[in-house]
Design a protein around this motif. Structure first.
Motif, mmCIF file in Angstrom:
data_model
loop_
_atom_site.group_PDB
_atom_site.id
_atom_site.type_symbol
_atom_site.label_atom_id
_atom_site.label_comp_id
_atom_site.label_asym_id
_atom_site.label_seq_id
_atom_site.Cartn_x
_atom_site.Cartn_y
_atom_site.Cartn_z
ATOM 1 N N LYS A 1 56.981 -1.747 18.879
ATOM 2 C CA LYS A 1 57.634 -3.007 18.521
ATOM 3 C C LYS A 1 56.705 -4.196 18.770
ATOM 4 C CE LYS A 1 61.617 -3.778 17.748
ATOM 5 N NZ LYS A 1 62.338 -4.060 16.492
ATOM 6 N N GLN B 1 53.809 -4.098 15.771
ATOM 7 C CA GLN B 1 54.101 -3.805 14.370
ATOM 8 C C GLN B 1 53.716 -4.946 13.421
ATOM 9 O OE1 GLN B 1 58.178 -3.370 13.142
ATOM 10 N NE2 GLN B 1 58.949 -4.740 14.731
ATOM 11 N N ASP B 2 53.572 -6.156 13.954
ATOM 12 C CA ASP B 2 53.196 -7.276 13.098
ATOM 13 C C ASP B 2 51.696 -7.337 12.819
ATOM 14 O OD1 ASP B 2 52.853 -7.854 15.815
ATOM 15 O OD2 ASP B 2 52.950 -10.023 15.485
ATOM 16 N N ASP C 1 48.841 -1.282 11.083
ATOM 17 C CA ASP C 1 49.274 -0.569 9.881
ATOM 18 C C ASP C 1 49.810 0.821 10.220
ATOM 19 O OD1 ASP C 1 48.245 -2.459 7.672
ATOM 20 O OD2 ASP C 1 46.493 -2.189 8.952
ATOM 21 N N LYS D 1 58.921 5.396 13.313
ATOM 22 C CA LYS D 1 58.823 5.378 11.855
ATOM 23 C C LYS D 1 60.100 4.841 11.220
ATOM 24 C CE LYS D 1 57.906 8.446 7.936
ATOM 25 N NZ LYS D 1 57.464 9.780 7.503
ATOM 26 N N GLU D 2 61.242 5.228 11.783
ATOM 27 C CA GLU D 2 62.532 4.834 11.215
ATOM 28 C C GLU D 2 62.901 3.385 11.500
ATOM 29 O OE1 GLU D 2 65.033 7.701 13.051
ATOM 30 O OE2 GLU D 2 64.372 9.368 11.771
ATOM 31 N N GLU D 3 62.452 2.864 12.647
ATOM 32 C CA GLU D 3 62.936 1.551 13.075
ATOM 33 C C GLU D 3 61.885 0.443 13.072
ATOM 34 O OE1 GLU D 3 65.466 1.581 16.495
ATOM 35 O OE2 GLU D 3 66.145 3.628 16.118
ATOM 36 N N THR D 4 60.697 0.753 12.581
ATOM 37 C CA THR D 4 59.663 -0.279 12.428
ATOM 38 C C THR D 4 59.037 -0.156 11.043
ATOM 39 O OG1 THR D 4 57.736 1.007 13.173
ATOM 40 C CG2 THR D 4 59.107 -0.022 14.892
ATOM 41 N N THR D 5 58.093 -1.012 10.760
ATOM 42 C CA THR D 5 57.379 -0.969 9.475
ATOM 43 C C THR D 5 56.137 -0.083 9.537
ATOM 44 O OG1 THR D 5 56.121 -2.927 10.129
ATOM 45 C CG2 THR D 5 58.146 -3.292 8.884
ATOM 46 N N LEU D 6 55.913 0.568 10.679
ATOM 47 C CA LEU D 6 54.676 1.310 10.912
ATOM 48 C C LEU D 6 54.727 2.751 10.406
ATOM 49 C CD1 LEU D 6 54.229 0.098 14.573
ATOM 50 C CD2 LEU D 6 52.668 -0.481 12.700
ATOM 51 N N LYS D 7 53.592 3.225 9.899
ATOM 52 C CA LYS D 7 53.396 4.660 9.726
ATOM 53 C C LYS D 7 53.033 5.221 11.091
ATOM 54 C CE LYS D 7 51.794 4.384 4.933
ATOM 55 N NZ LYS D 7 50.679 4.660 4.007
#
Length: 351
Positions: free
Chosen positions: A31, A34-35, A38, A69-75
């Motif tokens: 968290k 994640q900004d 990648d 993976k499910e709760e952020t924008t990250l791979k």
């Protein structure tokens, strides 16, 4: 070798802890980054030199990565060392797998992993082997490619050195540069954490990676680095990661200004002339080496003269110091010259 483009920007950033330690640690760190990242990395199987060291949480860590993976924008990414690891990662739908240095060194392990990946479309990173064996590194990519894996990238994490040095691993930048020449479209990502071995050195190594036009960075990042269960010295905090990325100076390999372009071409002409002179001098030196070999043959002398070699090292080192040159560079240069002088003398004497 056709390689699919998996790099969307430069630098492409892969960050996360060396090891997944707990559900909370994994998610909180993700968290926090994640900004700017990648891909989120975390090792769940840790092949350690000492069996008494923390060797990872194992299979349960995959569920923690799934949550990221499910709760952020990250791979999400993790290291695999066996076909069983691959099977478990495929079941958990982990986006990216990486093959570590201790695995890359063994073609049998790489082949098992390649076979397990056959028929999938996973992205696979391959870290360089511990020692600077470019052929072994390239061989790993070829094995993956023959199994149909074309979403691949190299991770440059430096090489083990017997010499005492500032860095944990020798950057040996010429190896990734040669790799790019051999596999032109292969993305190359630098791992400053493993090269440095010290969080204070990560910034400088990351900048050098950008300066030589590498594509991305894999940086070990932990919410509380000092309490990390593995590699605590080289991990940085999310705040430090953001500072490092913000300070990076991204350069281009082309000049936009015509005047500066002409100036650069002029400097390159001078370098070409000096390189030509160096080759001419080496040719003359080689002729003298041939004469020395004939003299040694006539007088039944050994090829390698230890005292003379020490004299060469000491005088050339001192000359470098006097002239303001890097003494280590000069020593390495003359070690190579001496090596080929010995080989040439050997070939003459054995005829």
């Amino acid at each position: 070798m056709y390689i699919k483009n998996i790099i969307s920007k430069r630098p492409y950033v892969i960050a996360g802890p060396c090891s997944a330690e707990s559900k909370e640690q994994v998610f909180d760190t993700a968290k926090s980054i994640q900004d700017v990242a990648d891909v989120y990395r975390a090792g769940i199987w840790k092949p350690r030199t000492n069996p008494n060291s923390f060797e990872g949480v194992g299979k349960k860590g995959l569920n923690w990565l799934k949550k990221v993976k499910e709760e952020t924008t990250l791979k999400v990414a993790t290291e695999v060392a066996t076909a069983k690891h691959v099977e478990l990662c495929l079941e958990a739908d982990i986006d990216v797998l990486w093959i570590g240095a201790r695995t890359t060194v063994n073609p049998f392990y790489v082949q098992e992993i390649s076979n397990a990946l056959k028929g999938t479309h996973k992205t696979v990173y391959v870290k360089n082997p511990p020692h600077p064996d470019l052929g072994l590194w390239i061989g790993a990519f070829e094995r993956l490619y023959k199994s149909g894996i074309c979403r691949i990238a190299a991770i440059h994490r430096g090489f083990y050195s017997y010499k005492k040095a500032v860095f944990r691993n020798d950057p040996n930048w010429e190896i990734p540069i040669r790799l790019r020449k051999e596999i032109k479209d292969l993305p190359i990502i630098c791992d400053p954490s493993h090269i440095a071995g010290d969080s204070l050195l990560v910034q400088d190594i990351a900048q050098t990676a950008m300066d030589i036009n590498l594509d991305g960075l894999m940086i070990e990042t932990h919410n509380y680095p000092k309490t990390a269960l593995s590699d605590s010295n080289q991990q940085i905090s999310p705040k430090q990661l953001k500072n490092i990325l913000n300070k990076l100076i991204l350069t281009t390999n082309k000049l936009r200004d015509e005047k500066h372009e002409l100036e650069l071409l002029d400097f390159r002409d001078k370098i070409d002339m000096l390189d030509s002179l160096i080759i001419e001098m080496l040719t003359k030196r080689t002729d003298v080496v041939k004469d020395i070999a004939k003299l040694k043959l006539q007088n039944n002398l050994t090829i390698f003269q230890f005292e003379r070699w020490l004299e060469i090292l000491n005088t050339r080192r001192q000359k470098a110091i006097d002239d303001g040159l890097d003494k280590e560079m000069i020593i390495e240069l003359f070690e190579v010259i001496h090596k080929y002088s010995i080989l040439l003398q050997t070939s003459i004497i054995r005829k």
